[in-house]
Every structure is written in C-alpha cells, then in structure tokens.
Design a protein around this motif. Structure first.
Motif, PDB file in Angstrom:
ATOM      1  N   ALA A 107       0.776  -0.977  -0.089  1.00  0.00           N
ATOM      2  CA  ALA A 107       0.043   0.117  -0.033  1.00  0.00           C
ATOM      3  C   ALA A 107       1.079   1.330  -0.392  1.00  0.00           C
ATOM      4  CB  ALA A 107      -0.704   0.081   1.146  1.00  0.00           C
ATOM      5  N   GLU A 108       0.235   2.539  -0.217  1.00  0.00           N
ATOM      6  CA  GLU A 108       0.727   3.753  -1.069  1.00  0.00           C
ATOM      7  C   GLU A 108       2.406   3.925  -1.004  1.00  0.00           C
ATOM      8  OE1 GLU A 108       0.825   5.789   2.734  1.00  0.00           O
ATOM      9  OE2 GLU A 108      -1.135   5.496   3.384  1.00  0.00           O
ATOM     10  N   GLY A 109       2.434   3.025  -2.524  1.00  0.00           N
ATOM     11  CA  GLY A 109       3.751   2.999  -3.123  1.00  0.00           C
ATOM     12  C   GLY A 109       4.811   1.531  -2.945  1.00  0.00           C
ATOM     13  N   GLY A 110       4.337   0.931  -1.915  1.00  0.00           N
ATOM     14  CA  GLY A 110       5.160   0.223  -0.709  1.00  0.00           C
ATOM     15  C   GLY A 110       5.507   0.231   0.195  1.00  0.00           C
ATOM     16  N   ARG A 111       5.161   2.137   0.919  1.00  0.00           N
ATOM     17  CA  ARG A 111       5.412   2.723   2.285  1.00  0.00           C
ATOM     18  C   ARG A 111       4.643   1.119   3.377  1.00  0.00           C
ATOM     19  NH1 ARG A 111       2.045   6.385   5.273  1.00  0.00           N
ATOM     20  NH2 ARG A 111       3.444   6.586   7.140  1.00  0.00           N
ATOM     21  N   PHE A 112       3.990   0.242   3.133  1.00  0.00           N
ATOM     22  CA  PHE A 112       3.639  -0.666   3.696  1.00  0.00           C
ATOM     23  C   PHE A 112       3.707  -1.719   3.051  1.00  0.00           C
ATOM     24  CE2 PHE A 112       1.242   3.454   5.236  1.00  0.00           C
ATOM     25  CZ  PHE A 112       2.057   2.812   6.385  1.00  0.00           C
ATOM     26  N   LEU A 113       3.909  -2.741   3.648  1.00  0.00           N
ATOM     27  CA  LEU A 113       4.124  -4.749   3.145  1.00  0.00           C
ATOM     28  C   LEU A 113       3.334  -5.236   4.037  1.00  0.00           C
ATOM     29  CD1 LEU A 113       7.309  -4.519   2.173  1.00  0.00           C
ATOM     30  CD2 LEU A 113       5.504  -4.127  -0.006  1.00  0.00           C
ATOM     31  N   TYR A 114       2.525  -6.352   3.466  1.00  0.00           N
ATOM     32  CA  TYR A 114       2.119  -6.683   4.855  1.00  0.00           C
ATOM     33  C   TYR A 114       1.359  -8.574   3.754  1.00  0.00           C
ATOM     34  CZ  TYR A 114      -2.272  -4.702   2.323  1.00  0.00           C
ATOM     35  OH  TYR A 114      -2.465  -4.251   0.991  1.00  0.00           O
ATOM     36  N   SER A 115       0.915  -9.341   4.601  1.00  0.00           N
ATOM     37  CA  SER A 115       0.761 -10.345   4.410  1.00  0.00           C
ATOM     38  C   SER A 115      -0.874 -10.548   5.463  1.00  0.00           C
ATOM     39  CB  SER A 115       1.604 -11.218   4.450  1.00  0.00           C
ATOM     40  OG  SER A 115       0.985 -11.932   5.858  1.00  0.00           O
ATOM     41  N   TRP A 117      -1.203 -12.168   8.161  1.00  0.00           N
ATOM     42  CA  TRP A 117      -0.310 -12.418   9.608  1.00  0.00           C
ATOM     43  C   TRP A 117       1.143 -11.750   9.800  1.00  0.00           C
ATOM     44  CZ3 TRP A 117       4.121 -14.501  10.650  1.00  0.00           C
ATOM     45  CH2 TRP A 117       5.126 -15.194   9.296  1.00  0.00           C
ATOM     46  N   GLU A 118       1.038 -10.653   8.915  1.00  0.00           N
ATOM     47  CA  GLU A 118       2.379 -10.202   9.550  1.00  0.00           C
ATOM     48  C   GLU A 118       2.304  -8.539   8.265  1.00  0.00           C
ATOM     49  OE1 GLU A 118       6.309 -11.355   8.683  1.00  0.00           O
ATOM     50  OE2 GLU A 118       6.257 -12.457   7.203  1.00  0.00           O
ATOM     51  N   GLY A 119       2.745  -7.437   9.085  1.00  0.00           N
ATOM     52  CA  GLY A 119       3.468  -5.930   8.469  1.00  0.00           C
ATOM     53  C   GLY A 119       4.189  -5.420   9.033  1.00  0.00           C
ATOM     54  N   PHE A 120       4.450  -4.542   7.840  1.00  0.00           N
ATOM     55  CA  PHE A 120       5.572  -3.502   8.181  1.00  0.00           C
ATOM     56  C   PHE A 120       5.528  -2.475   7.070  1.00  0.00           C
ATOM     57  CE2 PHE A 120       7.303  -8.175   7.658  1.00  0.00           C
ATOM     58  CZ  PHE A 120       8.001  -7.602   8.796  1.00  0.00           C
ATOM     59  N   GLY A 121       5.758  -1.265   7.923  1.00  0.00           N
ATOM     60  CA  GLY A 121       5.817   0.112   7.691  1.00  0.00           C
ATOM     61  C   GLY A 121       7.140   1.511   7.683  1.00  0.00           C
ATOM     62  N   GLU A 122       6.585   2.202   7.157  1.00  0.00           N
ATOM     63  CA  GLU A 122       7.662   3.118   6.912  1.00  0.00           C
ATOM     64  C   GLU A 122       7.270   4.280   7.039  1.00  0.00           C
ATOM     65  OE1 GLU A 122      10.421   5.349   3.774  1.00  0.00           O
ATOM     66  OE2 GLU A 122       9.671   4.196   3.136  1.00  0.00           O
ATOM     67  N   LEU A 132      23.127   8.937  12.138  1.00  0.00           N
ATOM     68  CA  LEU A 132      23.602   8.709  11.188  1.00  0.00           C
ATOM     69  C   LEU A 132      22.368   9.024  10.005  1.00  0.00           C
ATOM     70  CD1 LEU A 132      26.446   6.673  11.499  1.00  0.00           C
ATOM     71  CD2 LEU A 132      26.570   8.680  11.962  1.00  0.00           C
ATOM     72  N   GLY A 133      21.142   9.589  10.610  1.00  0.00           N
ATOM     73  CA  GLY A 133      20.335   9.793   9.540  1.00  0.00           C
ATOM     74  C   GLY A 133      19.038   8.001   8.970  1.00  0.00           C
ATOM     75  N   ALA A 134      19.030   8.207  10.565  1.00  0.00           N
ATOM     76  CA  ALA A 134      18.141   6.156  10.141  1.00  0.00           C
ATOM     77  C   ALA A 134      16.971   6.902  10.239  1.00  0.00           C
ATOM     78  CB  ALA A 134      18.343   5.948  11.425  1.00  0.00           C
ATOM     79  N   ARG A 135      16.591   5.877   9.620  1.00  0.00           N
ATOM     80  CA  ARG A 135      14.956   6.149   9.699  1.00  0.00           C
ATOM     81  C   ARG A 135      13.992   5.311  10.202  1.00  0.00           C
ATOM     82  NH1 ARG A 135      14.126   5.831   3.239  1.00  0.00           N
ATOM     83  NH2 ARG A 135      11.970   6.803   3.518  1.00  0.00           N
ATOM     84  N   LEU A 136      12.377   5.760  11.144  1.00  0.00           N
ATOM     85  CA  LEU A 136      11.853   4.445  11.717  1.00  0.00           C
ATOM     86  C   LEU A 136      10.957   4.113  10.595  1.00  0.00           C
ATOM     87  CD1 LEU A 136      11.917   4.019  14.361  1.00  0.00           C
ATOM     88  CD2 LEU A 136      10.000   5.916  14.676  1.00  0.00           C
ATOM     89  N   PHE A 137      10.985   2.192  10.947  1.00  0.00           N
ATOM     90  CA  PHE A 137      10.374   1.193  10.921  1.00  0.00           C
ATOM     91  C   PHE A 137       9.416   0.625  11.923  1.00  0.00           C
ATOM     92  CE2 PHE A 137      13.345   2.742   7.573  1.00  0.00           C
ATOM     93  CZ  PHE A 137      12.216   2.199   6.313  1.00  0.00           C
ATOM     94  N   THR A 138       8.336   0.111  11.153  1.00  0.00           N
ATOM     95  CA  THR A 138       7.139  -1.234  12.582  1.00  0.00           C
ATOM     96  C   THR A 138       7.452  -2.269  11.398  1.00  0.00           C
ATOM     97  OG1 THR A 138       5.792  -0.070  11.349  1.00  0.00           O
ATOM     98  CG2 THR A 138       6.022   1.413  12.946  1.00  0.00           C
TER      99      THR A 138
END
Length: 178
Positions: A107-115, A117-122, A132-138
């Motif tokens: 979803a949202e151009g790949g900002r969210f990837l999911y199935s 039973w699991e999901g990942f977000g930016e 050093l400029g790290a970004r937060l993911f969930t």
C-alpha cells in the motif's frame, strides 16, 4: 429399519462435528490499547488474538536502534511488534532481513508491505541525526496465525505506523533508551 439408524447416526455425527469446528476458546481478557508505548487500535488487533484468560504485554528487547514488544495470551506468544531505526532506504529493503516473510500486499507505493499475518511500515519524516540519518520502521508479526486477514493487517500496521509518527521518538529523532 437399518437405513434409518445409519442416517440418524450420520446426522448426529455431522451435527456434533460442525459444533466442534465452530467452537473457539472464549476471550476473557481486555485487548491492549498500546504496544511499546504506541497506541494501537484494539479493534484492529482483536481478530489476531487467540481466546484465553489473561493477556500480558512486555517489552522484550530494547537498544538504541529499536524496541520490541510481545503480547502473550495465557503465557503463549501471540504478537510481536517492533520499532526500528535503520538506514534502509525503504520498507522492502528493511523487510529484506526478514527471511520468513511472504508479503503479497503493498500500500501507498510500498510504504506498507503486509500479508494476512504480518505487516511492515515506514514512518514519514522520522529520522535520527544521532543515528546517522536512520529512519523509523514498524513491524507486526503474529504467532497465532490461525487467523489471517490481509485487510485487517493493513489497517493494523498503517494505524500503528501513523501513531508512531506522533511520538517524541519520531519528532525528536532520539535513539531508544537502553
């Protein structure tokens, strides 16, 4: 007379088996409203939680780069959620380290990837100069994968990620306390 007995026994067995297949353990606990300090939509989380008597939420890992939180039902793992600072450029690269992931929705151009039973977000606009400029993911990973629902997972990971964007961790870019 014999066919009637066979039909009666068969009907009784079918009724008994269908009753067993619909029986689920009752949920006697209150579904958590926050995981690792981040508000979570309990209605979105509920379908993924098994029945049981007691629920506990415990931070299982913390270092300056991330924090993980585990939900246990009757002392059995049910859900693991994480927040991670990483230098990965996008969610797909972040998920690349998750070797068991079979994410078939985005979803949202790949900002969210999911199935189911699991999901990942930016997160958006969550960067850490101190890291050093790290970004937060969930991340959300379900241990009790009896229930799989891609739509519910999308809602859960999207709302959790949006809530993470409103935290001091995001707005200040601070590493997590150890």
């Amino acid at each position: 007379m014999r066919p009637v007995v066979v039909v009666s026994i068969t009907a009784a067995l079918l009724v008994g088996l269908s009753g067993c297949s619909d029986h689920k353990e009752k949920r006697e606990y209150t579904v958590p409203r926050a995981l690792c300090g981040i508000p979570v939509d309990s209605e979105a989380l509920t379908p993924f939680l098994p029945g049981g008597r007691e629920v506990s939420v415990k931070q299982t890992m913390a270092n300056m780069w991330g924090v993980s939180c585990q939900v246990r039902v009757d002392d059995r793992p049910a859900v693991l959620t994480s927040l991670w600072w990483t230098n990965q450029p996008n969610t797909a690269a972040y998920v690349g380290s998750q070797n068991n992931s079979k994410l078939d929705h985005r979803a949202e151009g790949g900002r969210f990837l999911y199935s189911g039973w699991e999901g990942f977000g930016e997160t958006r606009n969550c960067t850490s100069k101190k890291l050093l400029g790290a970004r937060l993911f969930t991340a959300f990973q379900m241990y009790s994968a009896d229930h799989q629902d891609a739509g519910a997972m999308k809602r859960l990971v999207t709302e959790y990620t949006n809530a993470a964007e409103k935290t001091d961790t995001c707005t200040s870019g601070k590493p997590f306390p150890e």
